[in-house]
Design a protein around this motif. Sequence first.
Motif, mmCIF file in Angstrom:
data_model
loop_
_atom_site.group_PDB
_atom_site.id
_atom_site.type_symbol
_atom_site.label_atom_id
_atom_site.label_comp_id
_atom_site.label_asym_id
_atom_site.label_seq_id
_atom_site.Cartn_x
_atom_site.Cartn_y
_atom_site.Cartn_z
ATOM 1 N N LEU A 176 0.808 -1.021 0.040
ATOM 2 C CA LEU A 176 -0.034 0.113 -0.045
ATOM 3 C C LEU A 176 0.924 1.314 -0.364
ATOM 4 C CD1 LEU A 176 -3.116 1.063 0.193
ATOM 5 C CD2 LEU A 176 -2.587 1.165 2.736
ATOM 6 N N GLU A 177 2.079 1.155 0.825
ATOM 7 C CA GLU A 177 2.961 2.382 0.941
ATOM 8 C C GLU A 177 3.879 2.446 -0.325
ATOM 9 O OE1 GLU A 177 4.740 1.594 4.801
ATOM 10 O OE2 GLU A 177 2.564 2.048 5.752
ATOM 11 N N ASN A 178 4.232 1.361 -0.803
ATOM 12 C CA ASN A 178 5.227 1.136 -1.844
ATOM 13 C C ASN A 178 4.698 0.194 -2.804
ATOM 14 O OD1 ASN A 178 7.529 2.783 -0.876
ATOM 15 N ND2 ASN A 178 7.130 1.449 0.679
ATOM 16 N N SER A 179 3.704 0.816 -3.837
ATOM 17 C CA SER A 179 2.908 -0.256 -4.881
ATOM 18 C C SER A 179 4.190 -0.790 -5.883
ATOM 19 C CB SER A 179 1.903 0.386 -5.558
ATOM 20 O OG SER A 179 2.262 1.539 -6.128
ATOM 21 N N VAL A 180 3.885 -1.693 -6.346
ATOM 22 C CA VAL A 180 4.576 -2.405 -7.351
ATOM 23 C C VAL A 180 3.918 -2.121 -8.872
ATOM 24 C CG1 VAL A 180 5.679 -4.472 -8.422
ATOM 25 C CG2 VAL A 180 5.652 -4.021 -5.850
ATOM 26 N N GLU A 181 4.523 -1.558 -9.704
ATOM 27 C CA GLU A 181 3.946 -1.465 -11.144
ATOM 28 C C GLU A 181 3.890 -2.918 -11.709
ATOM 29 O OE1 GLU A 181 2.021 -0.523 -14.185
ATOM 30 O OE2 GLU A 181 2.698 1.242 -12.591
ATOM 31 N N MET A 182 2.526 -3.071 -12.077
ATOM 32 C CA MET A 182 2.127 -4.467 -12.609
ATOM 33 C C MET A 182 1.678 -4.255 -14.044
ATOM 34 S SD MET A 182 3.472 -6.801 -10.530
ATOM 35 C CE MET A 182 2.404 -8.400 -11.244
ATOM 36 N N LYS A 183 0.830 -3.078 -14.292
ATOM 37 C CA LYS A 183 0.192 -3.155 -15.589
ATOM 38 C C LYS A 183 0.728 -2.902 -16.661
ATOM 39 C CE LYS A 183 -4.282 -2.092 -13.627
ATOM 40 N NZ LYS A 183 -5.473 -1.156 -13.648
ATOM 41 N N ASN A 184 1.986 -2.106 -16.860
ATOM 42 C CA ASN A 184 2.683 -1.924 -17.965
ATOM 43 C C ASN A 184 4.228 -2.220 -17.807
ATOM 44 O OD1 ASN A 184 0.599 -0.072 -19.059
ATOM 45 N ND2 ASN A 184 0.920 1.072 -17.379
ATOM 46 N N VAL A 185 4.259 -3.556 -17.476
ATOM 47 C CA VAL A 185 5.503 -4.251 -17.682
ATOM 48 C C VAL A 185 5.676 -5.414 -18.587
ATOM 49 C CG1 VAL A 185 6.110 -3.329 -15.103
ATOM 50 C CG2 VAL A 185 4.990 -5.763 -15.783
ATOM 51 N N SER A 186 6.817 -5.623 -18.597
ATOM 52 C CA SER A 186 7.135 -6.871 -19.583
ATOM 53 C C SER A 186 6.677 -8.300 -18.709
ATOM 54 C CB SER A 186 8.461 -7.032 -19.902
ATOM 55 O OG SER A 186 9.236 -7.366 -18.796
ATOM 56 N N ALA A 187 6.411 -9.224 -19.339
ATOM 57 C CA ALA A 187 6.122 -10.479 -18.924
ATOM 58 C C ALA A 187 7.378 -11.116 -18.103
ATOM 59 C CB ALA A 187 5.859 -11.886 -20.031
ATOM 60 N N GLU A 188 8.467 -10.738 -18.551
ATOM 61 C CA GLU A 188 9.543 -11.098 -17.572
ATOM 62 C C GLU A 188 9.677 -10.370 -16.323
ATOM 63 O OE1 GLU A 188 14.531 -11.396 -17.796
ATOM 64 O OE2 GLU A 188 13.446 -10.172 -19.309
ATOM 65 N N GLN A 189 9.239 -9.102 -16.421
ATOM 66 C CA GLN A 189 9.218 -8.149 -15.112
ATOM 67 C C GLN A 189 8.118 -8.583 -14.151
ATOM 68 O OE1 GLN A 189 11.885 -5.931 -14.094
ATOM 69 N NE2 GLN A 189 10.610 -6.211 -12.129
ATOM 70 N N ARG A 190 7.028 -8.818 -14.793
ATOM 71 C CA ARG A 190 5.985 -9.416 -14.196
ATOM 72 C C ARG A 190 6.040 -10.505 -13.010
ATOM 73 N NH1 ARG A 190 1.905 -11.437 -17.787
ATOM 74 N NH2 ARG A 190 3.471 -13.252 -17.940
ATOM 75 N N ASP A 191 6.870 -11.655 -13.983
ATOM 76 C CA ASP A 191 7.286 -12.866 -13.178
ATOM 77 C C ASP A 191 8.168 -12.545 -12.080
ATOM 78 O OD1 ASP A 191 5.592 -14.246 -14.876
ATOM 79 O OD2 ASP A 191 7.116 -15.105 -15.984
ATOM 80 N N LYS A 192 9.034 -11.650 -12.243
ATOM 81 C CA LYS A 192 10.215 -11.109 -11.192
ATOM 82 C C LYS A 192 9.428 -10.687 -10.177
ATOM 83 C CE LYS A 192 14.243 -10.492 -14.090
ATOM 84 N NZ LYS A 192 14.946 -9.622 -14.537
ATOM 85 N N ASN A 193 8.297 -9.939 -10.373
ATOM 86 C CA ASN A 193 7.589 -9.452 -9.260
ATOM 87 C C ASN A 193 6.793 -10.222 -8.405
ATOM 88 O OD1 ASN A 193 8.472 -6.849 -10.101
ATOM 89 N ND2 ASN A 193 6.649 -6.170 -11.222
ATOM 90 N N TYR A 194 6.163 -11.212 -9.166
ATOM 91 C CA TYR A 194 5.611 -12.453 -8.647
ATOM 92 C C TYR A 194 6.503 -13.091 -7.650
ATOM 93 C CZ TYR A 194 1.762 -12.572 -12.081
ATOM 94 O OH TYR A 194 0.778 -12.141 -12.988
#
Length: 341
Positions: A176-194
């Motif tokens: 909530l305080e430090n959100s992670v960008e998920m909508k405009n990222v590559s599939a690779e970055q999305r998986d890293k965030n997961y």
Amino acid sequence: MLELTDNLYNQKTAKDEPKFKLWRSAGLLLTYKCNAACEFCYYNCSPQQNGLMTVDTAISVWQSLKKIAGEAAKIHITGGEPFLYWERLLEILTEAKKQNLGTVDMIETNGFWATDDNTIRQRLKILDELGMHRLKISCDPFHQEYVDIEPVRRLAKLAVEMLGAERVLVRWQKYLENSVEMKNVSAEQRDKNYISALKDYPCRFTGKAGGRLAELVATEPLENIAGKNCKSGFLDAKGVHIDPYGNVFSGTCSGIIIANVNETPLESIWKEFHPAKSELIETLFNAGPAGLLKKAVEKGYKPLSLYAGKCHLCTSIRQFFFDNDIDTLTVGPAECYNQQK
């Protein structure tokens, strides 16, 4: 309030053996429908799913849980996304208040609907008056792939102002305080965030979480999982989840139907629970998911080289069983296996 000796399994075990615990909480899955389709969802919820719990089903579970656990009984309402069916949510809470069933311990939401202050204030005021004890707000990279962070922040801020910080649970405050960008990222970055989110807050790999997400973090060969049974998982479960159709899941073990409250009252289900009543549950209870392998492989299941743990193995095998109409009384409903009715 029931006693441990009221349960069939407990009656047949020696005094020094672990007993089947009383259920003290019940999560009411108002619907499988959700505006999101999070990769870690235990129940495979999505915009394409369906189901809506009736008021009668919800109230009967509430009444039964009080018979089981007395004043320690705690009901929470979840989904799917309960706020997609705001009127049904109010109908349940209104009837519960009318019957003096006590407060609802928690209502969960991803906050997608919190787009203006007036709507938020009006809804929180109504929920407070109807006896909601806590509001739980889902906030993490998985949800933010589908839900903008600003409505979530607005909801959390106003909820704390109106209800007090002790009655608002944000899961997880870090995001909530430090959100992670998920909508405009590559599939690779999305998986890293997961993967990063799972390191911070591990999840159980059931439902949709037991699919691609589990495979992303799978590191355990079968031999590491073999021998890990689910006995304590069933015996120590402090509660159940009830889906919109009345199916009962032990703890968060979605997709393993132990009974249905529209056929048998919840207090009777607890009394009559014994793992031997279901071949699949008895196997999990005594041998764990690896105990299902022989039957699965004989039917054509191809084991993965690595798993993310025993829940991943269990989900993988049960998905195969569902797809091939095996153990259909226990393996279901369709929604938990990414199918629609």
